[in-house]
Design a protein around this motif. Structure first.
Motif, PDB file in Angstrom:
ATOM      1  N   ARG A 150       4.532   6.621   3.382  1.00 20.09           N
ATOM      2  CA  ARG A 150       4.907   5.220   3.227  1.00 20.09           C
ATOM      3  C   ARG A 150       3.676   4.360   2.977  1.00 20.09           C
ATOM      4  N   TRP A 151       3.900   3.233   2.359  1.00 22.15           N
ATOM      5  CA  TRP A 151       2.824   2.357   1.936  1.00 22.15           C
ATOM      6  C   TRP A 151       3.134   0.930   2.379  1.00 22.15           C
ATOM      7  N   ASN A 152       2.135   0.085   2.320  1.00 22.33           N
ATOM      8  CA  ASN A 152       2.356  -1.327   2.617  1.00 22.33           C
ATOM      9  C   ASN A 152       3.353  -1.895   1.606  1.00 22.33           C
ATOM     10  N   TRP A 154       6.626  -0.905   1.535  1.00 25.75           N
ATOM     11  CA  TRP A 154       7.658   0.076   1.181  1.00 25.75           C
ATOM     12  C   TRP A 154       9.069  -0.450   1.445  1.00 25.75           C
ATOM     13  N   LYS A 155       9.232  -1.273   2.469  1.00 26.34           N
ATOM     14  CA  LYS A 155      10.571  -1.778   2.779  1.00 26.34           C
ATOM     15  C   LYS A 155      11.121  -2.617   1.633  1.00 26.34           C
ATOM     16  N   LYS A 156      10.289  -3.469   1.069  1.00 28.83           N
ATOM     17  CA  LYS A 156      10.718  -4.299  -0.060  1.00 28.83           C
ATOM     18  C   LYS A 156      11.047  -3.430  -1.267  1.00 28.83           C
ATOM     19  N   ASP A 157      10.197  -2.456  -1.556  1.00 29.14           N
ATOM     20  CA  ASP A 157      10.431  -1.572  -2.698  1.00 29.14           C
ATOM     21  C   ASP A 157      11.706  -0.749  -2.506  1.00 29.14           C
ATOM     22  N   ALA A 158      11.921  -0.268  -1.291  1.00 31.95           N
ATOM     23  CA  ALA A 158      13.070   0.596  -1.026  1.00 31.95           C
ATOM     24  C   ALA A 158      14.391  -0.137  -1.222  1.00 31.95           C
ATOM     25  N   LYS A 159      14.425  -1.426  -0.917  1.00 33.31           N
ATOM     26  CA  LYS A 159      15.660  -2.199  -1.064  1.00 33.31           C
ATOM     27  C   LYS A 159      16.106  -2.296  -2.517  1.00 33.31           C
ATOM     28  N   TRP A 174       1.632  15.261  -3.292  1.00 33.46           N
ATOM     29  CA  TRP A 174       0.977  16.515  -2.911  1.00 33.46           C
ATOM     30  C   TRP A 174      -0.451  16.620  -3.450  1.00 33.46           C
ATOM     31  N   ALA A 175      -0.838  15.705  -4.314  1.00 34.75           N
ATOM     32  CA  ALA A 175      -2.155  15.786  -4.949  1.00 34.75           C
ATOM     33  C   ALA A 175      -3.248  15.244  -4.025  1.00 34.75           C
ATOM     34  N   ASN A 176      -4.399  15.881  -4.055  1.00 30.43           N
ATOM     35  CA  ASN A 176      -5.529  15.416  -3.244  1.00 30.43           C
ATOM     36  C   ASN A 176      -5.946  14.000  -3.617  1.00 30.43           C
ATOM     37  N   GLU A 177      -5.692  13.628  -4.873  1.00 26.40           N
ATOM     38  CA  GLU A 177      -6.116  12.315  -5.355  1.00 26.40           C
ATOM     39  C   GLU A 177      -5.212  11.180  -4.880  1.00 26.40           C
ATOM     40  N   CYS A 178      -4.090  11.519  -4.267  1.00 25.02           N
ATOM     41  CA  CYS A 178      -3.112  10.490  -3.901  1.00 25.02           C
ATOM     42  C   CYS A 178      -3.582   9.677  -2.700  1.00 25.02           C
ATOM     43  N   ILE A 179      -3.806   8.402  -2.933  1.00 22.53           N
ATOM     44  CA  ILE A 179      -4.011   7.423  -1.861  1.00 22.53           C
ATOM     45  C   ILE A 179      -2.781   6.533  -1.906  1.00 22.53           C
ATOM     46  N   ILE A 180      -1.910   6.680  -0.935  1.00 25.26           N
ATOM     47  CA  ILE A 180      -0.549   6.173  -1.037  1.00 25.26           C
ATOM     48  C   ILE A 180      -0.471   4.680  -1.348  1.00 25.26           C
ATOM     49  N   ASP A 181      -1.334   3.861  -0.769  1.00 26.93           N
ATOM     50  CA  ASP A 181      -1.251   2.421  -1.018  1.00 26.93           C
ATOM     51  C   ASP A 181      -1.683   2.057  -2.434  1.00 26.93           C
ATOM     52  N   ASN A 182      -2.557   2.873  -3.021  1.00 29.78           N
ATOM     53  CA  ASN A 182      -3.065   2.573  -4.361  1.00 29.78           C
ATOM     54  C   ASN A 182      -2.276   3.259  -5.472  1.00 29.78           C
TER      55      ASN A 182
END
Length: 212
Positions: A150-152, A154-159, A174-182
């Motif tokens: 989850r990211w900052n 996410w609630k708004k996006d999920a709706k 699953w990628a090492n490069e994934c920074i969830i907020d970015n």
């Protein structure tokens, strides 16, 4: 939770945002018969009485099928794939995760819920039966379970995501490069998101096999 009224009471006691999609009992009974879902089971009651249950706009527990949404659709859509052999899918989440009953895919924990995790592309046993999974989704600590997915905001996006959609995250979870907020996030058809996860799983593990 032996009957629908008890189930509704349990749902009403949840502190989560729970939405029930409308269902038709006759349609649900016919679908349960086609899928060999045992009468008087919790799964039977949910399929008979709802078109699905949405929890926090994130987890979707499948009910009867309508407009290519529901338990029959998803088991037919994914059932032919190698990744779903011996499994019966009963729920999903918006990032492409799947919850399925282990029929005979894995030797351990038969009839327990297994989770296809989009951040590892592997099935993992949750050590819960369906009724326990239902209780956990409504009243358990799902925030901790999804902490890394989850990211900052996410609630708004999920709706804004429909029941038949999911959120594609890139770089992939699953990628090492994934920074969830970015990471980039885009609503896509859920069927396509799952197919992409299965395709990546196949390619990833084929690469590992080739390296050996």
């Amino acid at each position: 939770m032996a009957n629908w009224q008890e189930i509704m009471t349990f749902i009403g006691e949840s502190n989560r945002d729970v939405k029930l999609l409308e269902g038709d009992e006759k349609t649900g009974r016919e679908e349960c018969f086609d899928l060999n879902i045992p009468e008087k089971s919790l799964l039977y009651e949910i399929v008979c009485n709802t078109g699905g249950i949405v929890i926090d706009d994130w987890i979707r527990i499948f009910g009867q099928t309508k407009d290519n949404i529901g338990i029959s659709h998803y088991n037919k859509e994914f059932g032919a794939s190698h990744e779903m052999t011996g499994l019966f899918v009963v729920a999903s989440d918006i990032v492409g995760g799947l919850f399925a009953i282990n029929i005979n895919r894995f030797e351990d924990e038969a009839n327990s819920i297994w989770y296809f995790a989009p951040d590892t592309l592997e099935w993992e046993c949750l050590e819960m039966k369906y009724s326990e999974f239902f209780s956990w989704a409504l009243q358990g600590n799902i925030d901790e379970f999804y902490e890394t997915m989850r990211w900052n905001g996410w609630k708004k996006d999920a709706k804004e995501v429909g029941f038949d959609q999911g959120i594609l995250i890139y770089p992939f979870l699953w990628a090492n490069e994934c920074i969830i907020d970015n990471a980039d996030k885009k609503a896509v058809p859920f069927d396509e998101l799952v197919a992409l996860n299965f395709e990546n799983e196949k390619r990833l593990f084929e690469d590992i096999y080739d390296e050996k």
